[in-house]
Motif scaffolding. Structure first.
Motif, PDB file in Angstrom:
ATOM      1  N   ILE A   1       0.493  -1.188  -0.147  1.00  0.00           N
ATOM      2  CA  ILE A   1      -0.335  -0.116   0.226  1.00  0.00           C
ATOM      3  C   ILE A   1       0.997   1.165  -0.095  1.00  0.00           C
ATOM      4  CG2 ILE A   1      -1.257   0.921   1.393  1.00  0.00           C
ATOM      5  CD1 ILE A   1      -2.518  -0.781   2.377  1.00  0.00           C
ATOM      6  N   LEU A   2       0.757   2.422  -0.471  1.00  0.00           N
ATOM      7  CA  LEU A   2       1.192   3.255  -1.012  1.00  0.00           C
ATOM      8  C   LEU A   2       0.322   4.861  -0.855  1.00  0.00           C
ATOM      9  CD1 LEU A   2       3.321   3.168  -4.418  1.00  0.00           C
ATOM     10  CD2 LEU A   2       4.512   2.584  -2.288  1.00  0.00           C
ATOM     11  N   ASP A   3       0.993   5.896  -0.313  1.00  0.00           N
ATOM     12  CA  ASP A   3       0.430   6.566   0.072  1.00  0.00           C
ATOM     13  C   ASP A   3       0.466   7.317  -1.222  1.00  0.00           C
ATOM     14  OD1 ASP A   3      -0.173   9.631   0.051  1.00  0.00           O
ATOM     15  OD2 ASP A   3      -0.103   9.915   2.576  1.00  0.00           O
ATOM     16  N   VAL A   4      -1.054   8.432  -1.640  1.00  0.00           N
ATOM     17  CA  VAL A   4      -0.427   8.277  -3.310  1.00  0.00           C
ATOM     18  C   VAL A   4       0.252   9.944  -4.093  1.00  0.00           C
ATOM     19  CG1 VAL A   4      -3.193   9.607  -3.579  1.00  0.00           C
ATOM     20  CG2 VAL A   4      -2.063   8.363  -5.430  1.00  0.00           C
ATOM     21  N   ASN A   5      -0.015   9.974  -2.549  1.00  0.00           N
ATOM     22  CA  ASN A   5       0.664  11.864  -2.850  1.00  0.00           C
ATOM     23  C   ASN A   5       2.175  11.343  -2.163  1.00  0.00           C
ATOM     24  OD1 ASN A   5      -1.910  13.311  -2.384  1.00  0.00           O
ATOM     25  ND2 ASN A   5      -1.134  14.148  -1.457  1.00  0.00           N
ATOM     26  N   ALA A   6       3.055  10.231  -1.455  1.00  0.00           N
ATOM     27  CA  ALA A   6       4.049  10.562  -0.845  1.00  0.00           C
ATOM     28  C   ALA A   6       4.778   9.732  -2.563  1.00  0.00           C
ATOM     29  CB  ALA A   6       4.394   9.443  -0.225  1.00  0.00           C
TER      30      ALA A   6
ATOM     31  N   ASN B   1      -3.194   4.549  -1.935  1.00  0.00           N
ATOM     32  CA  ASN B   1      -4.279   5.167  -1.053  1.00  0.00           C
ATOM     33  C   ASN B   1      -4.568   6.282  -0.624  1.00  0.00           C
ATOM     34  OD1 ASN B   1      -5.978   4.722   1.087  1.00  0.00           O
ATOM     35  ND2 ASN B   1      -4.908   4.032   2.519  1.00  0.00           N
ATOM     36  N   LYS B   2      -5.458   6.866  -0.586  1.00  0.00           N
ATOM     37  CA  LYS B   2      -5.693   8.354   0.046  1.00  0.00           C
ATOM     38  C   LYS B   2      -5.397   8.711  -0.580  1.00  0.00           C
ATOM     39  CE  LYS B   2      -3.387   7.993   4.575  1.00  0.00           C
ATOM     40  NZ  LYS B   2      -2.359   8.583   5.402  1.00  0.00           N
ATOM     41  N   MET B   3      -6.923   8.712  -2.076  1.00  0.00           N
ATOM     42  CA  MET B   3      -6.834   9.441  -3.210  1.00  0.00           C
ATOM     43  C   MET B   3      -7.975  10.340  -3.357  1.00  0.00           C
ATOM     44  SD  MET B   3      -5.600   8.227  -6.185  1.00  0.00           S
ATOM     45  CE  MET B   3      -6.751   9.573  -7.032  1.00  0.00           C
ATOM     46  N   ASP B   4      -8.442  11.030  -2.134  1.00  0.00           N
ATOM     47  CA  ASP B   4      -9.216  11.985  -1.732  1.00  0.00           C
ATOM     48  C   ASP B   4      -8.443  13.250  -1.321  1.00  0.00           C
ATOM     49  OD1 ASP B   4      -8.577  10.289   0.666  1.00  0.00           O
ATOM     50  OD2 ASP B   4     -10.176  10.993   1.276  1.00  0.00           O
ATOM     51  N   LYS B   5      -7.420  12.689  -0.963  1.00  0.00           N
ATOM     52  CA  LYS B   5      -6.219  13.810  -1.119  1.00  0.00           C
ATOM     53  C   LYS B   5      -5.852  15.165  -1.963  1.00  0.00           C
ATOM     54  CE  LYS B   5      -2.730  12.772   1.715  1.00  0.00           C
ATOM     55  NZ  LYS B   5      -1.618  12.335   2.283  1.00  0.00           N
ATOM     56  N   THR B   6      -6.088  16.133  -1.479  1.00  0.00           N
ATOM     57  CA  THR B   6      -5.266  16.954  -2.267  1.00  0.00           C
ATOM     58  C   THR B   6      -4.421  16.492  -3.257  1.00  0.00           C
ATOM     59  OG1 THR B   6      -7.350  18.988  -1.161  1.00  0.00           O
ATOM     60  CG2 THR B   6      -5.480  19.918  -2.512  1.00  0.00           C
TER      61      THR B   6
ATOM     62  N   ALA C   1       6.161  -8.059 -13.139  1.00  0.00           N
ATOM     63  CA  ALA C   1       5.360  -6.847 -12.978  1.00  0.00           C
ATOM     64  C   ALA C   1       4.557  -7.308 -12.007  1.00  0.00           C
ATOM     65  CB  ALA C   1       3.979  -7.018 -14.675  1.00  0.00           C
ATOM     66  N   LEU C   2       3.812  -5.601 -11.600  1.00  0.00           N
ATOM     67  CA  LEU C   2       3.390  -5.298 -10.541  1.00  0.00           C
ATOM     68  C   LEU C   2       2.609  -4.711 -11.137  1.00  0.00           C
ATOM     69  CD1 LEU C   2       5.924  -5.415  -8.883  1.00  0.00           C
ATOM     70  CD2 LEU C   2       4.996  -4.715  -7.452  1.00  0.00           C
ATOM     71  N   PRO C   3       0.499  -5.122 -11.338  1.00  0.00           N
ATOM     72  CA  PRO C   3      -0.593  -5.100 -10.997  1.00  0.00           C
ATOM     73  C   PRO C   3      -0.421  -3.606 -10.048  1.00  0.00           C
ATOM     74  CG  PRO C   3      -0.761  -6.896 -11.324  1.00  0.00           C
ATOM     75  CD  PRO C   3       0.835  -6.598 -11.013  1.00  0.00           C
ATOM     76  N   ILE C   4      -1.333  -2.540 -10.523  1.00  0.00           N
ATOM     77  CA  ILE C   4      -1.487  -1.488 -10.006  1.00  0.00           C
ATOM     78  C   ILE C   4      -2.917  -0.724  -9.598  1.00  0.00           C
ATOM     79  CG2 ILE C   4      -0.372   0.465 -11.491  1.00  0.00           C
ATOM     80  CD1 ILE C   4       0.324   1.914  -8.964  1.00  0.00           C
ATOM     81  N   MET C   5      -3.100  -0.136  -8.300  1.00  0.00           N
ATOM     82  CA  MET C   5      -5.419  -0.190  -8.555  1.00  0.00           C
ATOM     83  C   MET C   5      -4.737   0.777  -7.665  1.00  0.00           C
ATOM     84  SD  MET C   5      -6.854  -3.263  -7.687  1.00  0.00           S
ATOM     85  CE  MET C   5      -8.185  -3.021  -8.430  1.00  0.00           C
ATOM     86  N   CYS C   6      -6.033   1.626  -7.775  1.00  0.00           N
ATOM     87  CA  CYS C   6      -6.165   3.022  -6.743  1.00  0.00           C
ATOM     88  C   CYS C   6      -7.208   2.988  -5.600  1.00  0.00           C
ATOM     89  CB  CYS C   6      -5.859   4.786  -7.712  1.00  0.00           C
ATOM     90  SG  CYS C   6      -7.136   4.279  -8.491  1.00  0.00           S
ATOM     91  N   GLY C   7      -7.574   3.627  -4.913  1.00  0.00           N
ATOM     92  CA  GLY C   7      -8.599   4.205  -4.039  1.00  0.00           C
ATOM     93  C   GLY C   7      -8.434   4.995  -2.883  1.00  0.00           C
TER      94      GLY C   7
END
Length: 301
Positions: A109-114, A139-144, A258-264
């Motif tokens: 899991i990644l912080d999408v901003n970081a 993760n944290k796709m709602d962050k500005t 490869a690594l599949p990547i998703m967001c949410g």
């Protein structure tokens, strides 16, 4: 010989840098699969996986915690998930090492901003050491300022990892997200009810089709790089459908190419169910892996 029972088991670890939503994700996983009837929150100190007092007081994972649950997909019924919530703090790296001995796959899991952080790099080295296939959840796709593609590129730039984008995102407000399933070319819309746990699958809105068609092309091009012979066979047989693409991505994931990547967003309960489907579809079963050697287990005790 393929063991049909083993094929319906996923031994997975949830791994991340500290404070990116790892335990929050695990709590949603347990709730959505019916393992527990309430969603525990880290800030309330009532999560299932952070079970010792120090974890509940400080809001961090100190020891690895394991549990089991099950999930149903279109391809399999009653897939058993054996889940280990693994510490993300650098001080507890030994706990990560112990857990990796018995994992077949992992969700990073990644912080999408970081994007990629220090402990992300440490996790990568440890997982590579044990040849653990992985998927990535941004993760944290709602962050500005969140940018899914910047996070994806940081994996390539900092870790030299080849990613396969399996979902695209269009968040035109914080509360109304569209997630595009690039493999099946469908839009997933989270219904705005209480806990945002229900969703609808529908056709991709016209305003997003051009971008998502391009992502689908890039997805197919990526798969072509990994196994030219198999995809050529699919093209000749005119069978490059979603099931063929899932099979090819699975092979690339299990082989470590490869690594599949998703967001949410785990805190808002969005995209957990599709991630569970991806765990089943792309991460290996015990039948896909080599048995754990006794010599490795001696370090566990």
């Amino acid at each position: 010989m393929i063991n049909s029972n083993l094929r319906k088991i996923r031994n997975i670890g949830i791994m991340a840098h500290i404070d990116v939503g790892k335990t929050t994700f695990t709590e949603r996983l347990l709730f959505i699969t019916g393992k527990q009837h309430n969603i525990g929150e880290v800030h309330d100190g009532n999560t299932t996986m952070d079970w010792i007092i120090q974890e509940q007081e400080h809001g961090i994972t100190i020891t690895s915690a394991a549990t089991s649950t099950s999930w149903k997909t279109d391809l399999f019924t009653d897939v058993q998930f054996n889940v280990i919530d693994i510490p993300g703090h650098i001080d507890f790296t030994a706990e990560v090492e112990k857990s990796l001995h018995i994992l077949d796959g992992a969700v990073i899991i990644l912080d999408v901003n970081a994007g990629v952080e220090f402990q992300t790099e440490m996790i990568r080295r440890q997982a590579n050491k044990h040849a653990i296939p992985r998927i990535i959840f941004c993760n944290k796709m709602d962050k500005t300022g969140s940018d899914y593609f910047i996070s994806s590129n940081s994996l390539i730039d900092k870790l030299s990892i080849k990613t396969i984008i399996t979902t695209n995102t269009n968040w035109y407000t914080i509360r109304i997200p569209w997630i595009i399933d690039v493999v099946n070319m469908k839009a997933v819309y989270w219904n705005q009810n209480g806990k945002d746990l229900t969703y609808s699958i529908m056709n991709i809105p016209n305003e997003y089709k051009n971008v998502d068609n391009e992502q689908r092309r890039l997805l197919v091009d990526s798969i072509l790089e990994f196994d030219h012979n198999k995809i050529t066979t699919c093209l000749r047989c005119n069978k490059l459908d979603s099931h063929s693409i899932i099979s090819l991505i699975r092979l690339a994931t299990i082989s470590g190419k490869a690594l599949p990547i998703m967001c949410g967003n785990t805190l808002k309960n969005k995209v957990i169910q599709p991630v569970l489907d991806v765990i089943v579809n792309y991460l290996p079963s015990p039948d896909d892996r080599q048995p754990v050697r006794d010599s490795l287990l001696t370090n566990w005790f």
